[in-house]
Scaffold this motif. Structure first.
Motif, PDB file in Angstrom:
ATOM      1  N   CYS A 111       1.676  -3.134  -2.471  1.00 26.02           N
ATOM      2  CA  CYS A 111       0.444  -3.599  -3.098  1.00 26.02           C
ATOM      3  C   CYS A 111       0.308  -2.908  -4.451  1.00 26.02           C
ATOM      4  O   CYS A 111       0.428  -1.686  -4.544  1.00 26.02           O
TER       5      CYS A 111
ATOM      6  N   CYS B  57      -2.678  -7.834   0.966  1.00 26.07           N
ATOM      7  CA  CYS B  57      -2.427  -6.467   1.422  1.00 26.07           C
ATOM      8  C   CYS B  57      -3.255  -6.180   2.674  1.00 26.07           C
ATOM      9  O   CYS B  57      -4.473  -6.351   2.667  1.00 26.07           O
TER      10      CYS B  57
ATOM     11  N   HIS C 143      -4.006  -3.421   3.858  1.00 29.39           N
ATOM     12  CA  HIS C 143      -4.784  -2.182   3.710  1.00 29.39           C
ATOM     13  C   HIS C 143      -6.049  -2.401   2.895  1.00 29.39           C
ATOM     14  O   HIS C 143      -7.111  -1.897   3.233  1.00 29.39           O
ATOM     15  N   CYS C 144      -5.924  -3.153   1.770  1.00 29.31           N
ATOM     16  CA  CYS C 144      -7.091  -3.290   0.880  1.00 29.31           C
ATOM     17  C   CYS C 144      -7.449  -4.753   0.591  1.00 29.31           C
ATOM     18  O   CYS C 144      -8.370  -5.013  -0.178  1.00 29.31           O
TER      19      CYS C 144
ATOM     20  N   CYS D  43      -3.332  -0.652  -4.160  1.00 30.50           N
ATOM     21  CA  CYS D  43      -3.404   0.596  -3.389  1.00 30.50           C
ATOM     22  C   CYS D  43      -2.043   1.276  -3.249  1.00 30.50           C
ATOM     23  O   CYS D  43      -1.956   2.382  -2.724  1.00 30.50           O
TER      24      CYS D  43
HETATM   25 ZN   LIG Z   1      -3.548  -2.720  -1.035  1.00 30.15          ZN
END
Ligand SMILES: [Zn+2]
Length: 341
Positions: A86, A64, A66-67, A89
């Motif tokens: 994901c 992911c 983002h995270c 998140c």
């Molecule tokens: Zn994520």
């Protein structure tokens, strides 16, 4: 959106005689028509290949953006790319989210642009090669090179470090030619106080560090002081490495601060190699190759210099630098600190 459907099966393809006629007609195209034809050809066949490669690479190491978690769900398609969600998140993304290729258009031409980078083409040549406008060629060069420039290799064993110098050049200025400044003269005197080593306003220092296995780190320096040297070397040089440099105090300070064994080579006294092993000749040879290769660009804006350093490093360091996919995949690597786009 699938463009692969435009390709015809062999039995529906143009007759051989007609194809001969078409090839003859190609010779009569104007520049503009040639570009348009190149675009049409690329969009008929190139897009699925570039996208396929990028999706494949992402699927091989899903993460992911983002995270950084790795448990992902497939979440349909959008904008011609597979979408994921994901499970941690719950954000959705695709293989290009967070990379410098995100939202870059004309995917059909990306692999061709990879060829241009592999060959070290000028902007004009790369534009013609890919059938894109010169401004696109410029934008793509720096988008494609952002991730390679940010990539860092760890250095271990005997590590050679030395600076090389480029003419300072402001954006858009074509007045300066890089590589034609005589670096050793005047501005680059040795043995002065760290941070006060002479540096003319016209010159930009770049630090290259290389270990004997060829791992390479490079950075444009704000100045020649100990802090600037430390900021580049500290994150990449192993704690048990032996640092070889010239006699500049900035290197001694860095080595002392990090408990590294330091082997300064007193070039000013004509000493080039100590104990048969300690020298900076590999890194100086790298400087020579870098400068020789950069001569073709006829003046590089200083703000883009890191991208050229990363370009050259990738040419020297990747196993398959002449393959266009090398450059496509390198461009699509996530950039940790920068939120691209
Ligand atoms: Zn994520």
């Amino acid at each position: 959106m699938q463009t692969a459907g435009r390709l015809l099966p062999a039995e529906w393809a143009m007759r051989e005689v007609d194809f001969e006629v078409l090839l003859h007609l190609v010779e009569r195209l104007s520049d503009q028509q040639r570009t348009a034809l190149g675009r049409a050809l690329a969009s008929a066949s190139g897009e699925p290949e570039a996208v396929r490669l990028l999706e494949q690479a992402f699927a091989a190491a899903p993460r992911c953006p983002h995270c950084t978690m790795t448990v992902l769900q497939r979440w349909g398609h959008a904008s011609g790319l597979r979408r994921y969600r994901c499970t941690t998140c719950r954000k959705t993304f695709n293989a290009l989210t967070g990379t410098s290729l995100a939202r870059l258009r004309k995917r059909a031409c990306w692999l061709r642009y990879g060829e241009a980078l592999a060959a070290g083409m000028s902007l004009t040549k790369a534009a013609a090669h890919c059938g894109v406008h010169l401004t696109t060629s410029f934008r793509w060069r720096h988008r494609f090179l952002r991730a390679p420039a940010a990539a860092r290799e760890a250095l271990a064993g005997v590590v050679e470090a030395d600076e090389t110098f480029f003419r300072r050049s402001h954006k858009g200025s074509r007045r300066w030619r890089c590589g034609d400044a005589p670096p050793g003269r005047g501005p680059h005197r040795r043995g002065e106080r760290a941070g006060k080593r002479g540096l003319s306003a016209e010159q930009v220092p770049a630090l290259i560090a290389r270990d004997r296995a060829g791992h390479t780190a490079d950075a444009v320096l704000p100045d020649l002081g100990a802090e600037a040297i430390k900021a580049v070397l500290a994150p990449v040089v192993a704690g048990d490495a032996v640092l070889c440099s010239d006699g500049a105090k900035a290197y001694a300070a860095f080595a002392a601060g990090h408990g590294l064994h330091h082997e300064p080579v007193n070039l000013a006294a004509g000493i080039r190699v100590r104990d048969g092993a300690f020298h900076i000749q590999n890194v100086n040879a790298y400087h020579g190759r870098l400068k020789g290769w950069m001569g073709r660009f006829n003046g590089v804006a200083t703000r883009y210099l890191p991208n050229y350093l990363g370009w050259r490093r990738t040419l020297e360091r990747t196993p398959d630098p002449s393959a266009s996919r090398t450059w496509l995949l390198a461009a699509a690597r996530p950039i940790p600190t920068t939120n691209a786009n």
